[in-house]
Design a protein around this motif. Structure first.
Motif, short mmCIF file in Angstrom:
data_model
loop_
_atom_site.label_atom_id
_atom_site.label_comp_id
_atom_site.label_asym_id
_atom_site.label_seq_id
_atom_site.Cartn_x
_atom_site.Cartn_y
_atom_site.Cartn_z
N ARG A 1 0.81 -1.22 0.00
CA ARG A 1 0.00 0.00 0.00
C ARG A 1 0.84 1.27 0.00
O ARG A 1 0.40 2.30 -0.53
CB ARG A 1 -0.94 0.01 1.21
CG ARG A 1 -1.90 -1.15 1.22
CD ARG A 1 -3.02 -0.94 2.21
NE ARG A 1 -3.86 -2.14 2.33
CZ ARG A 1 -5.08 -2.14 2.81
NH1 ARG A 1 -5.63 -1.02 3.22
NH2 ARG A 1 -5.77 -3.26 2.91
N TYR A 2 2.03 1.20 0.60
CA TYR A 2 2.80 2.43 0.78
C TYR A 2 4.20 2.37 0.18
O TYR A 2 4.96 3.31 0.34
CB TYR A 2 2.91 2.76 2.27
CG TYR A 2 1.57 2.92 2.95
CD1 TYR A 2 0.79 4.04 2.75
CD2 TYR A 2 1.08 1.92 3.78
CE1 TYR A 2 -0.44 4.18 3.37
CE2 TYR A 2 -0.15 2.04 4.40
CZ TYR A 2 -0.91 3.18 4.19
OH TYR A 2 -2.12 3.31 4.80
N GLY B 1 -3.04 4.35 8.57
CA GLY B 1 -2.63 4.95 7.32
C GLY B 1 -3.80 5.46 6.49
O GLY B 1 -4.92 4.96 6.60
N PRO B 2 -3.56 6.45 5.64
CA PRO B 2 -4.64 7.00 4.80
C PRO B 2 -5.14 6.03 3.74
O PRO B 2 -6.21 6.25 3.17
CB PRO B 2 -3.98 8.23 4.17
CG PRO B 2 -2.52 7.93 4.17
CD PRO B 2 -2.28 7.15 5.42
N ARG B 3 -4.38 4.97 3.46
CA ARG B 3 -4.79 4.00 2.44
C ARG B 3 -5.33 2.72 3.07
O ARG B 3 -5.25 1.64 2.47
CB ARG B 3 -3.60 3.68 1.53
CG ARG B 3 -3.07 4.89 0.79
CD ARG B 3 -1.86 4.55 -0.06
NE ARG B 3 -1.28 5.75 -0.65
CZ ARG B 3 -0.15 5.77 -1.37
NH1 ARG B 3 0.51 4.63 -1.58
NH2 ARG B 3 0.30 6.90 -1.85
N GLN B 4 -5.86 2.83 4.27
CA GLN B 4 -6.43 1.68 4.96
C GLN B 4 -7.87 2.00 5.38
O GLN B 4 -8.16 2.17 6.56
CB GLN B 4 -5.58 1.30 6.18
CG GLN B 4 -4.19 0.81 5.81
CD GLN B 4 -3.29 0.63 7.01
OE1 GLN B 4 -2.53 1.52 7.37
NE2 GLN B 4 -3.40 -0.53 7.65
N ARG C 1 -9.90 2.40 9.17
CA ARG C 1 -10.65 3.60 9.55
C ARG C 1 -12.09 3.25 9.91
O ARG C 1 -12.63 3.71 10.92
CB ARG C 1 -10.60 4.60 8.40
CG ARG C 1 -11.49 5.82 8.60
CD ARG C 1 -11.36 6.76 7.43
NE ARG C 1 -12.35 7.83 7.49
CZ ARG C 1 -12.35 8.89 6.68
NH1 ARG C 1 -11.42 9.00 5.75
NH2 ARG C 1 -13.28 9.82 6.79
N ASP D 1 -9.77 14.73 2.20
CA ASP D 1 -9.13 13.61 1.52
C ASP D 1 -8.06 13.02 2.44
O ASP D 1 -7.13 13.75 2.84
CB ASP D 1 -8.50 14.10 0.22
CG ASP D 1 -7.84 12.96 -0.58
OD1 ASP D 1 -7.87 11.81 -0.10
OD2 ASP D 1 -7.27 13.24 -1.65
N PRO D 2 -8.16 11.73 2.81
CA PRO D 2 -7.17 11.15 3.73
C PRO D 2 -5.72 11.30 3.25
O PRO D 2 -4.81 11.44 4.06
CB PRO D 2 -7.58 9.67 3.80
CG PRO D 2 -9.03 9.67 3.44
CD PRO D 2 -9.20 10.77 2.44
N GLU D 3 -5.52 11.32 1.92
CA GLU D 3 -4.16 11.42 1.39
C GLU D 3 -3.54 12.78 1.72
O GLU D 3 -2.31 12.91 1.75
CB GLU D 3 -4.18 11.21 -0.12
CG GLU D 3 -4.52 9.78 -0.55
CD GLU D 3 -3.37 8.83 -0.34
OE1 GLU D 3 -2.26 9.30 -0.01
OE2 GLU D 3 -3.56 7.61 -0.51
N THR D 4 -4.38 13.78 1.95
CA THR D 4 -3.85 15.12 2.28
C THR D 4 -3.56 15.26 3.78
O THR D 4 -2.96 16.26 4.19
CB THR D 4 -4.85 16.20 1.86
OG1 THR D 4 -6.06 16.07 2.63
CG2 THR D 4 -5.18 16.10 0.38
N GLY E 1 -2.36 12.46 5.88
CA GLY E 1 -1.29 11.59 6.34
C GLY E 1 -1.84 10.58 7.33
O GLY E 1 -3.01 10.17 7.23
#
Length: 466
Positions: free
Chosen positions: A43-44, A132-135, A139, A156-159, A161
């Motif tokens: 994912r990261y 993580g923002p990609r999980q 969440r 946006d979670p990607e913004t 962290g």
């Protein structure tokens, strides 16, 4: 080593699930760390698994205010998680994990609840964590279990962290009996494998149909099968098959081991010769090689010993020196040596080079390094493929029928050519090959288990078919 926690009876629902405390060094924790590392990397990026090494193992011990819990099902880890001391009143959740084969069962909720109970019992008043923002599944888990997000949930979670959460434990753990009831009420469902069940049912139906045909179809002629399967001619032919297999495999592995180390040599001449040998003998079909060696006398009528490119001191007729059995053994041996060389080379390359460097630093001689360090470890990688190669050779000896050698398939062919009972005689050969390969498979299992002692993936003791 941290003692194993014995949960109260109310927590053992369903009864096959148990919760234990374990140190990070416990072998049962390895699947957790391995799968978390793979998931973080997927994912990261490939360096994301370094997060697992961010905190020392001591952070998750009772002495340092932490814990690592595993959820076991029938003794096997299916989920887990940990917390560390964040500050005097706060525990930080880390390493929440559910086995990839046991997702969507509610196990993660059970792990989080167990960690909360343990943190409350140790006097912590607050839980803190980041994910993580990609999980998105993590969440969703924390939002569903009452955690307060410390970030803008609309952003946006990607913004953002890492996404922080917290939860207060003060009110929850004033009544321990109610807490135990909450744990017991968590629903953990069994793993369901609908596709696997459907496939198993289809296989059972097809197997039943096949067995029914074996019993009811008169063409199989089981009376003829029983007459020949243990006859003297067939048993003698089985002995010839076993001799060809044993001798050619023994000689093939000896020559193959030499070729393997030639390919690993620093000498370009030895590497080139070994590579060329493997290339040629893997390229030519076995039956072509056997026919070639059977007709060697047509190419070289005399074989002798003398000075290279000079006079010959002693010679003998090729046909007298290499008979039919000899030609078969030469062909089988040279053919198998090419494959054995690659099997041994792969096993040697699987051994960590650092061990050889350590042995060299200790002054251990090169041959002793190979014999005492390299080969015992390489056997773990060599044996599975070598076992398959031996079984393949046992069946492959049937091609020597072209040389009129009285092995199993040749004798069966002669008999059914005489009496016309093709199907029952082929079943005689089939039964013997199945029996012999089964014996070899069982032997392979026990040899593998012997050499796998101390390894993480030791073959199971419950069944040799695993």
């Amino acid at each position: 080593m941290t003692s194993v926690a014995q949960p109260p009876p109310s927590r053992l629902k369903p009864p096959e699930l148990t919760v234990v405390q374990a140190p990070v060094s416990d072998p049962r924790v390895r699947p957790l760390l391995r799968e978390l590392g793979e998931e973080y990397s997927a994912r990261y990026g490939k360096d994301a698994h370094a997060e697992l090494a961010r905190y020392p193992d001591e952070e998750f011990t009772t002495e340092r205010g932490g814990v690592l819990l595993l959820l076991l099902e029938h003794g096997e880890p299916v989920a887990g998680g940990a917390f560390r001391r964040y500050d005097e009143n706060t525990a930080e959740l880390k390493r929440i994990w559910t086995h990839s084969g046991h997702r969507r069962r509610g196990l993660a909720r059970r792990v989080v609840a167990e960690l909360e109970r343990e943190a409350g019992a140790r006097g912590y008043q607050r839980i803190y964590l980041t994910t993580g923002p990609r999980q998105p599944e993590a969440r969703g888990l924390y939002l569903a279990t009452g955690y307060t997000p410390l970030f803008d949930t609309e952003a946006d979670p990607e913004t953002i962290g890492p996404l922080p959460f917290e939860k207060r434990l003060t009110d929850r753990h004033e009544n321990h009996d109610a807490d135990h009831d909450d744990l017991a009420s968590l629903k953990v469902v069994p793993t369901r494998h609908y596709a696997r069940w459907a496939a198993a049912l289809a296989v059972l139906v097809l197997t039943a149909q096949f067995l029914h045909g074996l019993v009811t179809n008169p063409v199989w002629q089981w009376r003829v099968f029983g007459e020949y399967v243990l006859s003297e001619t067939i048993v003698t032919a089985v002995g010839v098959t076993l001799q060809l297999t044993a001798y050619s495999m023994l000689l093939g592995f000896v020559l193959g081991t030499v070729l393997a180390f030639m390919r690993l040599s620093a000498s370009p001449v030895l590497r080139t010769v070994a590579w060329t040998y493997v290339w040629i003998f893997r390229s030519i079909p076995m039956i072509v090689q056997l026919v070639f060696w059977f007709n060697l006398g047509a190419l070289y009528r005399q074989l002798g010993i003398g000075i290279p490119f000079g006079p010959v001191f002693w010679s003998v007729s090729s046909n007298d020196l290499i008979g039919t059995i000899g030609a078969a053994l030469i062909g089988l041996t040279l053919h198998q040596a090419a494959y054995c060389a690659e099997i041994v080379r792969g096993g040697v390359l699987s051994v960590d080079r650092g061990q050889l460097e350590a042995a060299a630093a200790l002054g251990i001689p090169r041959l002793q390094q190979i014999r005492r360090i390299v080969l015992p470890q390489a056997m773990r990688a060599i044996l599975p493929t070598a076992g398959s190669e031996i079984i393949s050779l046992l069946k492959g000896t049937s091609v020597v029928y072209v040389m009129a050698i009285g092995e199993l398939f040749y004798q069966v062919k002669v008999i059914y050519g005489r009496n016309g009972m093709v199907i029952p005689l082929l079943m005689v050969a089939t039964a013997w090959y199945v029996f012999l390969t089964s014996v070899l498979s069982v032997a392979q299992y026990y040899v593998e288990r012997h050499f796998a002692r101390g390894a993480e993936r030791t073959p199971g003791r419950r069944s040799w078919v695993r």
